[in-house]
Scaffold this active site. Structure first.
Site, PDB file in Angstrom:
ATOM      1  CB  SER A  82      19.945  41.678 -20.614  1.00  0.00           C
ATOM      2  OG  SER A  82      19.582  40.380 -20.253  1.00  0.00           O
ATOM      3  CE  LYS A  85      16.424  40.743 -18.350  1.00  0.00           C
ATOM      4  NZ  LYS A  85      17.315  39.959 -19.179  1.00  0.00           N
ATOM      5  CE1 TYR A 208      13.525  38.718 -20.403  1.00  0.00           C
ATOM      6  CE2 TYR A 208      13.874  36.477 -21.230  1.00  0.00           C
ATOM      7  CZ  TYR A 208      14.344  37.599 -20.580  1.00  0.00           C
ATOM      8  OH  TYR A 208      15.639  37.622 -20.101  1.00  0.00           O
ATOM      9  CE1 TYR A 260      21.452  41.295 -15.693  1.00  0.00           C
ATOM     10  CE2 TYR A 260      23.598  41.301 -16.753  1.00  0.00           C
ATOM     11  CZ  TYR A 260      22.219  41.329 -16.826  1.00  0.00           C
ATOM     12  OH  TYR A 260      21.624  41.397 -18.034  1.00  0.00           O
ATOM     13  CB  VAL A 278      24.282  37.387 -22.983  1.00  0.00           C
ATOM     14  CG1 VAL A 278      24.226  37.144 -21.503  1.00  0.00           C
ATOM     15  CG2 VAL A 278      22.955  37.179 -23.647  1.00  0.00           C
TER      16      VAL A 278
HETATM   17  O1  DON Z   1      17.007  35.626 -21.041  1.00  0.00           O
HETATM   18  C1  DON Z   1      18.087  35.390 -21.584  1.00  0.00           C
HETATM   19  O2  DON Z   1      18.746  34.435 -21.257  1.00  0.00           O
HETATM   20  C2  DON Z   1      18.640  36.292 -22.652  1.00  0.00           C
HETATM   21  N1  DON Z   1      17.712  36.437 -23.698  1.00  0.00           N
HETATM   22  C3  DON Z   1      19.014  37.635 -22.127  1.00  0.00           C
HETATM   23  C4  DON Z   1      19.951  37.543 -21.001  1.00  0.00           C
HETATM   24  C5  DON Z   1      20.937  38.646 -20.980  1.00  0.00           C
HETATM   25  O3  DON Z   1      21.229  39.334 -21.957  1.00  0.00           O
HETATM   26  C6  DON Z   1      21.619  38.815 -19.698  1.00  0.00           C
HETATM   27  N2  DON Z   1      22.815  39.586 -19.887  1.00  0.00           N
HETATM   28  N3  DON Z   1      23.813  39.720 -19.367  1.00  0.00           N
END
Ligand code: DON
Length: 334
Positions: A82, A85, A208, A260, A278
């Site tokens: 993320s 983003k 994505y 978030y 993440v």
């Molecule tokens: O879309 C997803 O689930 C992951 N590729 C990215 C999510 C993410 O990193 C959210 N982070 N806290």
């Protein structure tokens, strides 16, 4: 959160990043202070992430003058997830204009977890925020290009320019994520139902996901952050990637939704725009000064790196980066 520094050592913004010796000293101190913190757990909803060592811990800083400092595992490669983003948003905002992205994606915080499907349902107009999965998938669908391949090329090339080097995909992580991607795929369909998906939902979700599997290090992320701190010019390559206005708008989104549903807590403690992912990365931007990045895989319940938050809080104060801090002029000019 642990209290990192006594209040007396807190600094307020000076307008510039302190000198290189101070930066090295403070990031080393932040690393030492939190290396033994074992709170949080490594993300396990994607098999490739679950195998990361919980002990990894790196911190990097890049000033708008291009000066770079790193400590611990600052050169360890991990998938950007993320943290891509805000940069993806910046590239699409630059291409489409800030009005259009606001109208078609939305810019207000959802206040809900990053993978919330409900966030799309609650907003009667299907508008979310580019810092959470739904809004980021909508943003991906708006990337310039008639085909998924062209959209992918646009994003990878732009992210690589922000990073100052060609970013590569971790194919194993990508395969693992593609195999467990039902939630994001469902979200793309739901957005389509709300008229907020601007390209084929399955192909968009795949682009994505590819973007999240790009490999970076804390040093790379600090440079990407420094590019947003430097009005859109990469301080090492000296290439302009996005405009000053796009940087400002991107930082606004990071302030309100970068961590978030805990973004309010973050702002209250750290006072700087940031974005977490993440894999355990957090990028923090001090406008006009530089970028900071931390990497430590164990996460809190919202998906934000525990040690990364602690170290960044300490550095925001110690380096005098907090945008909200001030002290009376009369006292300092006496
Ligand atoms: O879309 C997803 O689930 C992951 N590729 C990215 C999510 C993410 O990193 C959210 N982070 N806290």
């Amino acid at each position: 959160m642990h209290e990192p520094t006594p209040e007396s050592t807190a600094q307020v913004s000076t307008g510039t990043m302190p000198g290189p010796e101070t930066v090295v000293e403070l990031i080393t101190q932040a690393h030492r202070s939190y290396a033994d913190v074992t709170d949080g757990s490594v993300a396990d909803y994607i098999p490739a992430l679950a195998v990361a060592s919980p002990d990894l811990f790196g911190i990097a800083a890049v000033g708008v003058n291009g000066r770079t400092a790193g400590v611990g595992d600052s050169e360890h490669a991990f998938t950007i997830q993320s943290v891509a983003k805000p940069f993806q948003f910046a590239l699409v905002c630059e291409a489409l204009g800030h009005r259009e992205v606001r109208e078609r994606i939305g810019v207000n915080a959802t206040g809900l977890p990053f993978d919330s499907v409900m966030a799309v349902e609650i907003a009667s107009d299907g508008l979310t925020n580019p810092m959470v999965n739904a809004g980021a998938i909508a943003t991906t669908s708006l990337a310039p290009g008639r085909t998924a391949e062209l959209k992918w090329r646009f994003l990878r090339d732009g992210l690589s320019r922000l990073a100052g080097r060609e970013l590569e995909v971790d194919e194993e992580a990508l395969a693992s994520e593609r195999a467990t991607n039902g939630r994001n795929e469902a979200m793309a369909r739901l957005l389509e139902g709300h008229g907020r998906m601007y390209f084929d939902p399955d192909e968009t979700t795949d682009v994505y996901t590819r973007q999240g599997a790009l490999l970076v290090t804390a040093s790379t992320l600090a440079l990407m952050g420094a590019t947003l701190a430097d009005g859109g010019v990469n301080p090492i390559t000296q290439r302009r990637v996005v405009s000053e206005d796009t940087c400002r708008r991107t930082l606004a989104l990071m302030l309100t939704a970068g961590l978030y549903e805990l973004s309010g807590d973050w702002l209250y403690e750290v006072g700087l725009p940031a974005k977490s992912g993440v894999s355990g990365g957090i990028i923090t931007v001090a406008p006009g000064k530089g970028g900071l990045a931390t990497f430590a895989p164990p996460l809190d319940a919202a998906g934000n790196s525990v040690r990364g938050q602690l170290a960044t809080k300490m550095l925001s104060r110690g380096l005098g980066l907090d945008l909200l801090a001030s002290s009376p002029v009369a006292e300092s000019t006496d």
